[in-house]
Design an enzyme around this catalytic site. Structure first.
Site, PDB file in Angstrom:
ATOM      1  N   ALA A 242      40.453  42.118  46.347  1.00  0.00           N
ATOM      2  CA  ALA A 242      41.399  43.179  45.989  1.00  0.00           C
ATOM      3  C   ALA A 242      40.893  44.025  44.825  1.00  0.00           C
ATOM      4  O   ALA A 242      41.211  45.207  44.739  1.00  0.00           O
ATOM      5  CB  ALA A 242      42.763  42.586  45.662  1.00  0.00           C
ATOM      6  N   THR A 243      40.102  43.440  43.944  1.00  0.00           N
ATOM      7  CA  THR A 243      39.544  44.236  42.835  1.00  0.00           C
ATOM      8  C   THR A 243      38.709  45.374  43.399  1.00  0.00           C
ATOM      9  O   THR A 243      38.880  46.545  43.017  1.00  0.00           O
ATOM     10  CB  THR A 243      38.672  43.350  41.922  1.00  0.00           C
TER      11      THR A 243
ATOM     12  N   GLN B 255      49.189  40.011  46.241  1.00  0.00           N
ATOM     13  CA  GLN B 255      50.126  38.879  46.172  1.00  0.00           C
ATOM     14  C   GLN B 255      51.121  38.900  47.324  1.00  0.00           C
ATOM     15  O   GLN B 255      51.890  37.953  47.482  1.00  0.00           O
ATOM     16  CB  GLN B 255      50.916  38.935  44.845  1.00  0.00           C
TER      17      GLN B 255
ATOM     18  N   HIS C 242      42.202  35.083  48.994  1.00  0.00           N
ATOM     19  CA  HIS C 242      42.292  33.817  48.245  1.00  0.00           C
ATOM     20  C   HIS C 242      43.640  33.532  47.601  1.00  0.00           C
ATOM     21  O   HIS C 242      43.832  32.472  47.016  1.00  0.00           O
ATOM     22  CB  HIS C 242      41.152  33.715  47.222  1.00  0.00           C
TER      23      HIS C 242
ATOM     24  N   THR D  26      26.206  44.180  54.545  1.00  0.00           N
ATOM     25  CA  THR D  26      26.373  43.282  55.694  1.00  0.00           C
ATOM     26  C   THR D  26      27.684  42.520  55.583  1.00  0.00           C
ATOM     27  O   THR D  26      27.986  41.964  54.526  1.00  0.00           O
ATOM     28  CB  THR D  26      25.198  42.288  55.761  1.00  0.00           C
TER      29      THR D  26
ATOM     30  N   CYS E  62      45.862  37.464  31.643  1.00  0.00           N
ATOM     31  CA  CYS E  62      45.391  36.511  32.641  1.00  0.00           C
ATOM     32  C   CYS E  62      43.868  36.385  32.653  1.00  0.00           C
ATOM     33  O   CYS E  62      43.335  35.433  33.180  1.00  0.00           O
ATOM     34  CB  CYS E  62      45.927  36.840  34.021  1.00  0.00           C
TER      35      CYS E  62
HETATM   36  C1  LIG Z   1      44.379  38.505  42.320  1.00  0.00           C
HETATM   37  C2  LIG Z   1      44.787  39.921  42.254  1.00  0.00           C
HETATM   38  C3  LIG Z   1      43.854  40.948  42.289  1.00  0.00           C
HETATM   39  C4  LIG Z   1      42.367  40.678  42.315  1.00  0.00           C
HETATM   40  O1  LIG Z   1      42.007  40.220  43.572  1.00  0.00           O
HETATM   41  P1  LIG Z   1      40.518  39.631  43.825  1.00  0.00           P
HETATM   42  O2  LIG Z   1      40.479  39.452  45.287  1.00  0.00           O
HETATM   43  O3  LIG Z   1      40.469  38.355  43.052  1.00  0.00           O
HETATM   44  O4  LIG Z   1      39.554  40.637  43.334  1.00  0.00           O
HETATM   45  C5  LIG Z   1      44.300  42.245  42.261  1.00  0.00           C
HETATM   46  N1  LIG Z   1      45.610  42.514  42.207  1.00  0.00           N
HETATM   47  C6  LIG Z   1      46.545  41.558  42.175  1.00  0.00           C
HETATM   48  C7  LIG Z   1      47.987  41.923  42.132  1.00  0.00           C
HETATM   49  C8  LIG Z   1      46.163  40.231  42.187  1.00  0.00           C
HETATM   50  O5  LIG Z   1      47.094  39.275  42.146  1.00  0.00           O
END
Ligand SMILES: *Cc1c(COP(=O)(O)O)cnc(C)c1O
Length: 388
Positions: free
Chosen positions: A74-75, A182, A204, A243, A329
């Site tokens: 997500a980052t 989330q 994850h 890839t 966090c």
């Molecule tokens: C965990 C989280 C992220 C980061 O996600 P990653 O897959 O670890 O990069 C971004 N936004 C929110 C709201 C998250 O809880």
């Protein structure tokens, strides 16, 4: 092993479900092909597996498979969405709206864009963590190109009113991005009904592997333009070269598939566990719930505790449970959480906060043990504070 603390930090990450691991394993060894290899069976097998996950993810959010762009998490998806839109639309306008309680993976790309000359409006939230839609209404400008508001908060679990925000953005021809890291697999998401143009996902937090995520990028009404942030072989329709990581992608699909199947019953179970934990702990005086009481993730309980020192509290809890405190966090800093500060907390209140993230593998017995130990730790810290 029985002496390991009870894991209650599901917003940080979750264990990979055994069923997900089983689905992934053949793709490390037997079906190891490169999904871009179009000339032989190895490539076709991998491509078929990737396609299946695209379909699962698309169905999960009411999108089409072509609208899913795989990323490392997500980052990266947030960075691609925000910087990619900024770069593609800067001639239309250079104003972006977001919210004070967003994840740093949204706030930091916005801060970066500010150094390039973009204007960023960071909206406050109400005491319950919800965005005030009249504040959003006032923030729109003719040059606004993007609004980024998360679906579910990673600290206080608050669910933002996505459909209302989406409608306001669409009316004004402004793109709407949501960080749903989330939320995927936990609450219903629908990019059509909610008028979402870009959505960040990760595996994850939903019992899938780390290092894999996706960005949903709308292709129709409107077709979103995105400047790639990583150039190379032109994978993912040119939006994200590299890839594809087939085993992780297979795991992501399986994880979301399971979460959707179990969403309704699991959400009920988690709500019951959370209620049980809250009812026990809140029998003490001076315990405050952070975030909206009902408009929140079912597994999230965030509380602030009067009359205790935050770090002493965490030390006392650590042998029995793995939870997060109200400090930022990222473990490299010890600043008070910007989310709790945005609710109007003092630094001291923010530090004396605990986030319980209840997940799929937590049991009622664990919740009772956690409640009991949390209560006795708070009581003994308060007693000590009285005697010094
Ligand atoms: C965990 C989280 C992220 C980061 O996600 P990653 O897959 O670890 O990069 C971004 N936004 C929110 C709201 C998250 O809880």
């Amino acid at each position: 092993m029985s002496s390991r603390p009870i894991y209650l930090d599901s917003h940080a990450t979750t264990p990979v479900d055994e069923r997900v691991v089983a689905a992934m394993l053949p793709y490390f060894t037997e079906h190891f092909g490169n999904p871009s290899s179009i000339n032989h069976l190895y490539g076709w097998e991998a491509e078929a597996a990737v396609k299946q996950t695209r379909e699962i993810l698309a169905a999960a959010i009411n999108a089409t498979p072509e609208e899913i762009v795989f990323t490392s998490g997500a980052t990266e998806a947030n960075n691609l969405a925000i910087k990619g839109v900024a770069e593609a639309y800067f001639q239309k306008g250079q104003h972006i709206i977001t919210v004070a309680t967003e994840h740093s993976a949204v706030l930091d790309p916005c801060k970066y864009l500010k150094t390039l000359g973009f204007e960023i409006t960071i909206l406050p939230v109400q005491k319950d963590g919800l965005l005030d839609l009249t504040e959003l209404e006032k923030a729109f400008r003719p040059e606004t190109i993007l609004v980024s508001v998360m679906a579910a908060n990673n600290e206080i679990g608050v669910l933002q009113p996505l459909a209302e925000i989406g409608a306001m953005c669409r009316e004004r021809n402004v793109l709407f991005h949501t960080d749903a890291a989330q939320a995927i697999g936990k609450i219903p998401l629908d990019v059509q009904a909610m008028k979402i143009d870009l959505m960040s996902l990760t595996a994850h937090k939903v019992y899938g592997p780390k290092g894999i995520g996706a960005l949903y990028v709308r292709r129709r009404n409107p077709r979103v333009q995105l400047a790639p942030q990583q150039h190379g072989g032109g994978h993912e329709r040119g939006m994200r070269s590299g890839t594809l990581y087939t085993p992780q992608i297979v795991g992501f699909g399986k994880a979301v598939e399971i979460a959707l199947e179990e969403q309704a019953t699991e959400s009920q179970r988690l709500t019951q566990l959370r209620q049980r934990l809250w009812e026990k702990i809140s029998q003490l005086e001076g315990i405050h719930l952070n975030g909206h009481p009902t408009q929140r993730l079912s597994g999230n309980l965030s509380i602030s505790i009067e009359g205790v020192d935050g770090s002493a509290l965490l030390l006392g809890l650590q042998p029995v449970m793995a939870v997060s405190s109200g400090s930022a966090c990222s473990s490299v800093t010890t600043a008070p959480s910007h989310v709790l500060m945005a609710l109007g907390h003092s630094e001291q209140q923010a530090y004396a906060s605990i986030r319980f993230g209840i997940g799929r593998f937590n049991t009622i017995e664990e919740i009772d043990k956690v409640a009991e130990h949390t209560i006795s730790t708070i009581q003994s810290l308060r007693k000590q504070a009285l005697t010094v």
